[in-house]
Structure formats: C-alpha cells, structure tokens
Design a protein around this motif. Sequence first.
Motif, PDB file in Angstrom:
ATOM      1  N   PRO A 124       0.810  -1.219   0.000  1.00 38.69           N
ATOM      2  CA  PRO A 124       0.000   0.000   0.000  1.00 38.69           C
ATOM      3  C   PRO A 124       0.847   1.275   0.000  1.00 38.69           C
ATOM      4  O   PRO A 124       1.960   1.299   0.549  1.00 38.69           O
ATOM      5  N   VAL A 125       0.312   2.316  -0.588  1.00 41.60           N
ATOM      6  CA  VAL A 125       0.838   3.679  -0.465  1.00 41.60           C
ATOM      7  C   VAL A 125      -0.353   4.587  -0.175  1.00 41.60           C
ATOM      8  O   VAL A 125      -1.500   4.220  -0.454  1.00 41.60           O
ATOM      9  N   ALA A 126      -0.074   5.751   0.393  1.00 48.53           N
ATOM     10  CA  ALA A 126      -1.162   6.647   0.785  1.00 48.53           C
ATOM     11  C   ALA A 126      -0.986   8.027   0.183  1.00 48.53           C
ATOM     12  O   ALA A 126       0.127   8.548   0.094  1.00 48.53           O
ATOM     13  N   ILE A 127      -2.117   8.620  -0.214  1.00 51.45           N
ATOM     14  CA  ILE A 127      -2.190  10.028  -0.603  1.00 51.45           C
ATOM     15  C   ILE A 127      -3.107  10.701   0.411  1.00 51.45           C
ATOM     16  O   ILE A 127      -4.255  10.283   0.593  1.00 51.45           O
ATOM     17  N   VAL A 128      -2.605  11.728   1.083  1.00 53.50           N
ATOM     18  CA  VAL A 128      -3.361  12.423   2.126  1.00 53.50           C
ATOM     19  C   VAL A 128      -3.932  13.719   1.541  1.00 53.50           C
ATOM     20  O   VAL A 128      -3.211  14.494   0.903  1.00 53.50           O
ATOM     21  N   VAL A 129      -5.225  13.925   1.765  1.00 53.68           N
ATOM     22  CA  VAL A 129      -5.953  15.040   1.153  1.00 53.68           C
ATOM     23  C   VAL A 129      -6.317  16.065   2.214  1.00 53.68           C
ATOM     24  O   VAL A 129      -7.009  15.757   3.191  1.00 53.68           O
ATOM     25  N   GLN A 130      -5.877  17.299   2.029  1.00 52.56           N
ATOM     26  CA  GLN A 130      -6.191  18.381   2.951  1.00 52.56           C
ATOM     27  C   GLN A 130      -7.559  18.986   2.617  1.00 52.56           C
ATOM     28  O   GLN A 130      -8.068  18.845   1.501  1.00 52.56           O
ATOM     29  N   ARG A 131      -8.125  19.673   3.592  1.00 48.84           N
ATOM     30  CA  ARG A 131      -9.421  20.330   3.406  1.00 48.84           C
ATOM     31  C   ARG A 131      -9.344  21.335   2.254  1.00 48.84           C
ATOM     32  O   ARG A 131      -8.375  22.065   2.110  1.00 48.84           O
ATOM     33  N   GLY A 132     -10.377  21.340   1.414  1.00 50.92           N
ATOM     34  CA  GLY A 132     -10.466  22.302   0.331  1.00 50.92           C
ATOM     35  C   GLY A 132      -9.644  21.956  -0.893  1.00 50.92           C
ATOM     36  O   GLY A 132      -9.483  22.799  -1.783  1.00 50.92           O
ATOM     37  N   THR A 133      -9.146  20.716  -0.981  1.00 52.44           N
ATOM     38  CA  THR A 133      -8.310  20.348  -2.128  1.00 52.44           C
ATOM     39  C   THR A 133      -9.145  20.158  -3.386  1.00 52.44           C
ATOM     40  O   THR A 133      -8.759  20.614  -4.479  1.00 52.44           O
ATOM     41  N   PHE A 134     -10.288  19.508  -3.272  1.00 53.39           N
ATOM     42  CA  PHE A 134     -11.116  19.243  -4.451  1.00 53.39           C
ATOM     43  C   PHE A 134     -12.077  20.387  -4.725  1.00 53.39           C
ATOM     44  O   PHE A 134     -12.649  20.984  -3.806  1.00 53.39           O
ATOM     45  N   ASP A 135     -12.259  20.679  -5.995  1.00 55.03           N
ATOM     46  CA  ASP A 135     -13.155  21.730  -6.447  1.00 55.03           C
ATOM     47  C   ASP A 135     -14.593  21.336  -6.141  1.00 55.03           C
ATOM     48  O   ASP A 135     -15.022  20.214  -6.433  1.00 55.03           O
ATOM     49  N   ALA A 136     -15.353  22.251  -5.559  1.00 50.80           N
ATOM     50  CA  ALA A 136     -16.728  21.964  -5.174  1.00 50.80           C
ATOM     51  C   ALA A 136     -17.716  22.082  -6.329  1.00 50.80           C
ATOM     52  O   ALA A 136     -18.908  21.926  -6.130  1.00 50.80           O
ATOM     53  N   SER A 137     -17.222  22.308  -7.535  1.00 48.61           N
ATOM     54  CA  SER A 137     -18.133  22.550  -8.668  1.00 48.61           C
ATOM     55  C   SER A 137     -18.907  21.312  -9.073  1.00 48.61           C
ATOM     56  O   SER A 137     -19.898  21.409  -9.791  1.00 48.61           O
ATOM     57  N   SER A 138     -18.468  20.138  -8.623  1.00 45.24           N
ATOM     58  CA  SER A 138     -19.161  18.915  -9.001  1.00 45.24           C
ATOM     59  C   SER A 138     -20.506  18.761  -8.311  1.00 45.24           C
ATOM     60  O   SER A 138     -21.304  17.917  -8.694  1.00 45.24           O
ATOM     61  N   GLY A 139     -20.757  19.537  -7.259  1.00 43.90           N
ATOM     62  CA  GLY A 139     -21.996  19.384  -6.511  1.00 43.90           C
ATOM     63  C   GLY A 139     -21.788  18.424  -5.363  1.00 43.90           C
ATOM     64  O   GLY A 139     -20.753  17.796  -5.222  1.00 43.90           O
ATOM     65  N   THR A 140     -22.820  18.289  -4.510  1.00 47.56           N
ATOM     66  CA  THR A 140     -22.672  17.453  -3.332  1.00 47.56           C
ATOM     67  C   THR A 140     -23.795  16.435  -3.210  1.00 47.56           C
ATOM     68  O   THR A 140     -23.583  15.257  -3.435  1.00 47.56           O
TER      69      THR A 140
END
Length: 376
Positions: A159-175
């Motif tokens: 395994p390897v890990a990618i750590v994602v901080q808050r606000g990294t992904f664009d919110a344009s996709s909707g929720t």
Amino acid sequence: MVDATAFYQAAVDNGIDLICGVPDSLLKDLSAALHENAAKDQHVVVPNEGAGIALGTGHYLATGHTPLVYMQNSGLGNAVNPLVSLTSQDVYQIPLVLLIGWRGQPGKDDEPQHRLQGRVTIPLLETLEIPSRLLPSDTAAAAKCLGESVATAKARSGPVAIVVQRGTFDASSGTDIVTNGYELSREDALLAVVGSLDSRDAVVVTTGKASREIYEHRQSLGPIGPKQEFLSVGSMGHASQIALGVALGQPDRRVFCLDGDGALIMHMGSLALIGSSAPLQFVHVVLNNGCHESVGGQATVGFEIGIPEIAMACGYSASASVSNVTDLTNSLQGFREIEGPCLLEVRVSATARKDLGRPQEPPSAGRDDFMEFLRL
C-alpha cells in the motif's frame, strides 16, 4: 483546486478500475464525480474501511490491477488490521492506493473527535510502513501524484497513501447525491422519540447530524434537569454498543439507541451481540435515510436490505418499520409493553437544516452530565 472529474479520469488512465471506500466530507466532491461517471462495478461504497481494503485485495487477486481505497483518516483504525495482516510486504504484498481525507490536520480548526486523529495520521502511516504524500491542490500536479503513487504501489508490492487536505477538491461537481421519497425529516423523528421518553430513560445518539439535532433540541429547553442523552460525536458505528453497555450495567433502566443506517451497516455484527445479550429494556431506533447524508449524500444499502428482519434473525424480540410520526409513536408505546431488545426502523428524508449547530461544550462535560443522570 483539483477538478474531481479530471482526477477520476487520471485514475482510469493509470489502470485503476476499482475505486471503493467510505465517504468523507473532504472527499465528497470526488464522490459526486464518481457517482456521475463511474460504472457501478467500478465504484463501490463499502460498509467500513477494512472491508474496502479487503475488497481491493480481492480485485487485485482477480485482475492484477491496483485499486484505490478512499476514507477519512478516522477510518484508518478500521483499516489497520487488513493493512498489516493482509496487504503488507510481510504477508500478501498487495499494491493499492489509499486516498485519505485529513480531518483534524494540525494548525487547522476542527471538531474534538478529529484532533487526535489529525495529529497522529502521518505518524500512524509511518508506523505502518506505508509511504505517504500530500495531494497537490493543482489538477495536473494531483494527476501526476496519483500516477506516481500507483507506480510506487506496484514497485513495492504494497500500500501507499495520498493524504488530502481540506479544500483540495473543487466543489463545482456538486454534493447531494441521493434523494428519497420519504417526507418525515430525521429531526422531526428524533423529536418524536425524545417526546416519548420517561424521565429515567437513557439515550445514546449516533455520530453526525443526529447528535447535533438532539443537542440543539436540548439547548432550546434550557437547564431543566440532568441530561439523559449521550452524544457520540465520533466512533461511527459504535453507538449501539455504548448503549448496550449502559443497558447491561443498569438493567432496570430503559435505554434507547438512536442510530443511523450507515452507522448500523458499518458494524452490523453488533446486532447479533445485542440480540444474544437480550437486554430487556433496550430500544434500538434506526433512522434510515438510505445515505451518508452528513458527508455528502452517498448511498448506503439501507433501503436494499430488511433491517427489521435482520434484527429479528439476530435475536431481537420485536421490530417494525415506520415512516410517519403517528406510527413511530404507536410503535414506541407498544415496545414499552413487551420485553426487549426491540428495533424500530424509521425511514426519513435525506435532508437537514443548513443552520444546524454543533455542541459547544467539551465532550467530557457531556460525559459528566450523562453519568450524573445515570446515578439518579
């Protein structure tokens, strides 16, 4: 910010044909992109993080392809066992990529239940001997990071890990992903349950918006006496066992567990223990909206399984399913006339108030208040 759809395409381009995991608020825009673009067998919402590691392992065994497993960092606890005893280089050497939302990141304000997990996330990955890197906030750089992580997982056979901080992904996709046809809101259902309580009834509430709704209701009442609710602000899936512990410790007291479908499914083995323990005054209320509404609305299998029937098969003495306040109130009254454990599924809408507040007191204060109530 990272375009979630482009990130999904980068995963496909790097040979990832299974993405699975437990939804997280920091990854909800990626979840929305997966919902919109990935086929059903390419994106699977799993009941818990350990199951995601195991599912990814099976996929690798069957196809030789590296999977991606996503989770909130709080889910690392559920994933540790299969990571060290199944996928590690000392055992089956399974290449997979972990995508981990970093709640409680040091230096960033967050809720109490995330703070310790945030501080130990990177050290824990180091202890597990899992290489990690931060996901860049630029789409092209993020795609490159993903490609390099896949290559590293294959090269090291682990395994390897990618750590994602808050606000990294664009919110344009909707929720919000899931809607359903039920009109009863969770908050109204909770208020109906609370309104049916006797003064000695103890209540344990699951994590997420259910606890926040109960907290706001309690605040609206003011200081009218001991607080009979224990709010599980973290530890998703464990509220029913906290409630069982209370019920076994004080068998003369009626104990209510206010649970959610996602939490119930995460640790469904708890139903068997409750049924076999047979606490006579235990009432398990499952607020089922068919989704992980607190973190973006990703679907659970809550509407695809028979929760009341499963409870009966596990040894509960009675169960029912309702979707309006009248039937809810009548069922709870009926449960008072029989020995438990009893389970009531309440099917509710996938909505919540936008202005819903959060507990302001430290969790330890809530513990003290609840223990004071239990001494009465």
